[in-house]
Design an enzyme around this catalytic site. Structure first.
Site, PDB file in Angstrom:
ATOM      1  N   HIS A 234     -24.628 -21.512 -18.199  1.00 57.39           N
ATOM      2  CA  HIS A 234     -24.547 -21.237 -16.756  1.00 57.39           C
ATOM      3  C   HIS A 234     -24.135 -19.777 -16.508  1.00 57.39           C
ATOM      4  O   HIS A 234     -24.790 -19.058 -15.734  1.00 57.39           O
ATOM      5  CB  HIS A 234     -23.533 -22.201 -16.121  1.00 57.39           C
ATOM      6  CG  HIS A 234     -23.340 -22.012 -14.650  1.00 57.39           C
ATOM      7  ND1 HIS A 234     -23.930 -22.823 -13.708  1.00 57.39           N
ATOM      8  CD2 HIS A 234     -22.616 -21.088 -13.941  1.00 57.39           C
ATOM      9  CE1 HIS A 234     -23.580 -22.420 -12.495  1.00 57.39           C
ATOM     10  NE2 HIS A 234     -22.775 -21.370 -12.615  1.00 57.39           N
ATOM     11  N   GLU A 235     -23.063 -19.335 -17.165  1.00 54.43           N
ATOM     12  CA  GLU A 235     -22.581 -17.967 -16.946  1.00 54.43           C
ATOM     13  C   GLU A 235     -23.545 -16.940 -17.533  1.00 54.43           C
ATOM     14  O   GLU A 235     -23.684 -15.835 -16.987  1.00 54.43           O
ATOM     15  CB  GLU A 235     -21.187 -17.798 -17.563  1.00 54.43           C
ATOM     16  CG  GLU A 235     -20.125 -18.730 -16.994  1.00 54.43           C
ATOM     17  CD  GLU A 235     -19.969 -18.592 -15.484  1.00 54.43           C
ATOM     18  OE1 GLU A 235     -20.283 -17.511 -14.942  1.00 54.43           O
ATOM     19  OE2 GLU A 235     -19.539 -19.563 -14.839  1.00 54.43           O
TER      20      GLU A 235
ATOM     21  N   THR B 138       0.810  -1.221   0.000  1.00 49.80           N
ATOM     22  CA  THR B 138       0.000   0.000   0.000  1.00 49.80           C
ATOM     23  C   THR B 138       0.842   1.269   0.000  1.00 49.80           C
ATOM     24  O   THR B 138       0.290   2.369  -0.028  1.00 49.80           O
ATOM     25  CB  THR B 138      -0.940   0.015   1.213  1.00 49.80           C
ATOM     26  OG1 THR B 138      -0.184  -0.236   2.405  1.00 49.80           O
ATOM     27  CG2 THR B 138      -2.014  -1.047   1.070  1.00 49.80           C
TER      28      THR B 138
END
Length: 629
Positions: free
Chosen positions: A459-460, A243
């Site tokens: 499915h997707e 970070t």
């Protein structure tokens, strides 16, 4: 303080005046230590013909003093006429010995009633200017000596062979820090000082504001001291890896002009007994020699975890921690110049409480937001030669990389550049997208058989349709398998969302069940059940259980925090069975709603699955073109 003629040397009043002078100087030194004091002596006597109102006032004041002296025991008749004279050597030396007076200013300037008062004033001001300049030079010399600053310059030689002369020119004069030979390898010298600035760091606004105060204090300590603000003892930078904690510390070194020492906590403890505390003492002794100074300790959790009173290596670690605590308290400090400690850790919860109390402030360095990620991607791509990445790709990637750090994005850009170099092509959107998916999900799997691929596409497509109908726009949907997934649908992340309503959670559950609903719609109740819904069921179940256990969103259980009552979520008992039963009802209800929505939009579902089979991956804009509004 005023003196009279030679007879005053034997007057008790003269001795009393000397004693009063000593007391005044003592009080000045006690209240304002280090303040230079000069004695002012008036020598002039006013001309009676040239006296005005001011001259009359001065005569009146002197007449009063004369009367006081004349009425004193042992006074002589010679005091009847007031006059002024310089402070004699005995009085000056007595004041110097008693209170540390620096010198005496003798002047004839006592008012504007004399004809040459302007010349006298100018000479008086010239004396004051000379003294103030000398004091300024002394103060600057003391400051530079304390900071170990010396004049540094370069030389340029010019040889004239014909005239047999060598001319050496001096140039580039500037102040540099004189580092002892023993400290040469430990200090960040001026020529090695990082060029990082706060504006170079993306995100971390709170951390930058806190650290800017440290820099401002070091630049103008008098301003903050006048406000009663002491120098900060330490600031702890906490946050996930990558970070920018170390980069923030380097920005401090780049912004400030004070000594900067960087150390890793793992280097304190060695194989030698007692080396940890000794290395800590050496570190702070070195910092105080060059104070004001900043000490940055990276990965302080390596020695700063909670003490347990163990033996062996644990004992050596705790002794090192005790030494740091003592040094941060300031015991043994030889001067008042501050030593500010910056420390970085990924595990703030594991730090010893005594160590955390030594820091004035703990700053959480968060992961960058979408704006910061987009700015980094734009800079990174612009720095690459012959880049062909469009802004739309960068904006989409900035949204998809929620939760990633700048270090993660840097690795993605680097990996994309390697792909372009291996293909002998310029960096393009295809490279960046592939590098991103590889970093997030893993390497792409091989293509499955056509029947399996068609089932994955349907499915997707079911996931994407339910998300679209619920207002959660999919960023992309793909049937390229990566990691443990045969394909996946990714929807846009709202980073500013801090809470969810019951309808919003139900929508998330419907999206999770959209894939199974599509398979049932295509293959029937039994054949539509496959193993491709493992992660979908876990996600839906987690949300349903939390609705019942934590959020009080179930009428049967009521407004209860069941987790606090039963302890572990999976504990046995009738209450846990009731929670599981209600969660099942929630998931089943959303499953039926998803199935009904897909039946209603079956033509759009077919079109989406067909196009997905053809392209393997569809973006949000492509989904819009297929489904419409």
């Amino acid at each position: 303080m005023r003196t009279v003629d030679q007879g005053a040397d034997y007057l008790p009043l003269y001795a009393r005046a000397l004693e009063d002078g000593r007391n005044i100087l003592h009080k000045i030194q006690e209240r304002f230590p280090g303040t230079p004091v000069y004695l002012l002596s008036f020598m002039a006597q006013a001309n009676k013909e040239q006296k005005g109102d001011e001259g009359a006032f001065i005569d009146s004041m002197m007449q009063t003093l004369t009367l006081d002296l004349a009425n004193a025991p042992g006074s002589s008749a010679e005091l009847s006429e007031p006059r002024r004279r310089a402070i004699d050597d005995e009085l000056f030396l007595a004041c110097v010995r008693a209170g540390g007076a620096r010198g005496v200013i003798i002047t004839n300037f006592v008012g504007t009633y004399k004809p040459d008062w302007e010349d006298q004033r100018d000479r008086f001001l010239e004396s004051l200017l000379t003294i103030t300049q000398r004091l300024y030079r002394e103060r600057m010399a003391l400051k530079l000596a304390r900071e170990r600053k010396v004049l540094v310059f370069e030389t340029a030689a010019d040889m004239d062979k014909d005239n047999r002369t060598l001319t050496i020119r001096l140039r580039d004069f500037h102040l540099g820090r004189a580092v002892d030979a023993s400290d040469a390898g430990e200090m960040v010298e001026d020529v090695q000082r990082p060029s990082t600035r706060f504006e170079d760091i993306l995100g971390a606004a709170e951390a930058k504001n806190a650290l800017k105060f440290v820099v401002d204090w070091l630049r103008d300590p008098k301003r903050y001291k006048a406000m009663g603000i002491r120098p900060p003892k330490g600031i702890l930078l906490a946050g996930p890896p990558g970070t920018g904690k170390t980069m923030l510390a380097r920005a401090i070194a780049g912004e400030s002009d004070c000594a900067y020492i960087e150390k890793s906590a793992t280097s304190f403890v060695t194989i030698w007994q007692g080396s940890g505390p000794q290395n800590v003492r050496y570190l702070f002794e070195r910092a105080r020699r060059y104070a004001p100074a900043i000490v940055f300790i990276d990965e302080i959790d390596a020695i700063g975890t909670t003490r347990s009173g163990g033996m062996g290596a644990a004992r050596a670690q705790e002794e090192t921690l005790n030494a740091i605590l003592t040094e941060m308290d300031g015991f043994g400090a030889a001067n008042q110049a501050p030593v500010i400690v910056l420390a970085a850790t990924n595990l703030p919860d594991r730090l010893d409480e005594a160590l955390k109390r030594r820091f004035d402030r703990t700053i959480e360095v968060d992961k960058p937001d979408r704006t910061a990620r987009l700015l980094f991607l734009e800079r990174a791509v612009a720095s690459r030669k012959d880049s062909e990445v469009d802004r739309a790709t960068l904006e989409r990637l900035a949204g998809q990389t929620a939760g990633m750090t700048i270090a993660d994005l840097e690795r993605i850009i680097h990996e994309a550049a390697i792909m372009g170099a291996q293909q002998d092509r310029a960096l393009c959107a295809e490279h960046i997208e592939e590098a991103f998916e590889k970093a997030r999900m893993g390497e792409a799997k091989g293509r499955p058989d056509d029947e399996t691929l068609e089932r994955i596409a349907r499915h997707e497509a079911g996931h994407a349709m339910i998300a679209w109908l619920g207002g959660n726009l999919p960023v992309q949907v793909t049937i390229v398998g990566r990691g443990g997934a045969g394909g996946f649908m990714e929807r846009e992340v709202d980073e500013n969302r801090i809470l969810y309503t019951k309808p919003q959670i139900e929508q998330l559950i419907r999206e999770s069940m959209g894939g199974r609903a599509a398979e049932i719609l295509y293959y029937g109740e039994d054949a539509g059940l496959s193993t491709g819904v493992g992660s979908d069921l876990r996600h839906a179940t987690q949300w349903a259980m939390r609705m019942v256990q934590e959020f009080g969103m179930n009428a049967e259980v009521g407004h209860l925090a069941v987790t606090d009552v039963t302890g572990n979520r999976g504990s046995d008992g009738p209450l846990s069975a009731q929670v599981a039963g209600q969660a099942r009802i929630i998931v089943d209800e959303q499953m039926q709603k998803a199935l009904a929505l897909l039946k209603e939009k079956e033509s759009d579902l077919n079109a989406l699955a067909t196009e997905l089979l053809r392209k393997n991956r569809l973006t949000c804009d492509e989904i819009k073109a297929i489904i419409g509004k």
